[in-house]
Design a protein around this motif. Structure first.
Motif, PDB file in Angstrom:
ATOM      1  N   LEU A 120       0.828  -1.206   0.000  1.00  0.00           N
ATOM      2  CA  LEU A 120       0.000   0.000   0.000  1.00  0.00           C
ATOM      3  C   LEU A 120       0.864   1.258   0.000  1.00  0.00           C
ATOM      4  CD1 LEU A 120      -2.859   1.181   0.147  1.00  0.00           C
ATOM      5  CD2 LEU A 120      -2.685   1.055   2.648  1.00  0.00           C
ATOM      6  N   SER A 124       1.068   3.624  -3.295  1.00  0.00           N
ATOM      7  CA  SER A 124       0.612   5.008  -3.187  1.00  0.00           C
ATOM      8  C   SER A 124       1.698   5.982  -3.623  1.00  0.00           C
ATOM      9  CB  SER A 124       0.185   5.312  -1.748  1.00  0.00           C
ATOM     10  OG  SER A 124      -0.853   4.454  -1.338  1.00  0.00           O
ATOM     11  N   ILE A 173       3.751  11.140   1.767  1.00  0.00           N
ATOM     12  CA  ILE A 173       3.525   9.693   1.867  1.00  0.00           C
ATOM     13  C   ILE A 173       4.627   9.039   2.693  1.00  0.00           C
ATOM     14  CG2 ILE A 173       3.390   7.556   0.529  1.00  0.00           C
ATOM     15  CD1 ILE A 173       2.072   9.164  -1.696  1.00  0.00           C
TER      16      ILE A 173
END
Length: 212
Positions: A120, A124, A173
């Motif tokens: 993930l 992302s 992120i």
């Protein structure tokens, strides 16, 4: 009398006593390695492997995928990619799942649950960079003009201002991934400490029971 003397002789024999002591020592080995130190070793090993992979990937991006041979652009590409250690962070996050399965004994934490947080995070990060790169490519599409139709196919290297949105999103992120890892790592350290205390208390109780 002969039997008593034989037993007394065996008790006084230093070779037999040394053999008995050696057998008792090897039968119950004592390990000084704690669960926390084992977990730290697992994390360090996985991060080291990820760093090696990231190094090879960065070299490929510089010498293979960079569309120009300018030394300045190659160095800037290397610097920007070094600012975002995605692979080591993903490896550290995966190490939490490995420790949870192998050290804590949580058999529900299998391969899928170990890999999912890292997938993930990496997905992302890549998706954000791809979207920003797409927006930049769209903005560079020239408007058709019959009077000025020269250099339409020329490659314009993006400037630092053009790359700034990608850098900001990628940095955000990465910060989220680091925060997630720190929280999970602290929680796991507490669980391993509790397990270590329980194991130590169990060893003390069993030793006391043998003495009784």
């Amino acid at each position: 009398e002969d039997t008593a003397s034989a037993e007394h002789g065996e008790a006084d024999d230093p070779l037999l006593q040394d053999s008995t002591t050696r057998d008792n020592t090897t039968a119950a080995p004592v390990s000084d390695k704690t669960l926390a130190s084992t977990g730290a070793g697992i994390t360090i090993a996985m991060v080291a492997v990820a760093l090696g992979f990231a190094c090879c990937e960065n070299l490929m991006y510089i010498f293979v995928y960079t569309p120009t041979s300018s030394l300045g652009i190659e160095l800037s590409t290397l610097l920007l990619r070094s600012l975002f250690p995605v692979h080591p962070l993903c490896a550290a996050i995966q190490s939490i799942g490995v420790c949870r399965r192998d050290l804590e004994g949580d058999r529900s934490c299998q391969l899928g649950r170990i890999l999912f947080p890292a997938i993930l995070l990496h997905g992302s990060f890549d998706f954000a960079l791809m979207v920003m790169g797409l927006f930049y490519a769209i903005s560079q599409i020239p408007i058709e003009d019959d009077d000025n139709n020269n250099n339409n196919d020329a490659y314009n290297s993006p400037s630092l201002v053009d790359q700034l949105p990608s850098l900001v999103v990628g940095f955000g992120i990465m910060v989220l991934g680091i925060v997630y890892y720190v929280i999970q790592s602290k929680q796991q350290s507490n669980r391993l400490r509790d397990l270590e205390s329980a194991r130590r208390d169990g060893s003390v109780m069993s030793a006391s029971a043998r003495l009784i």
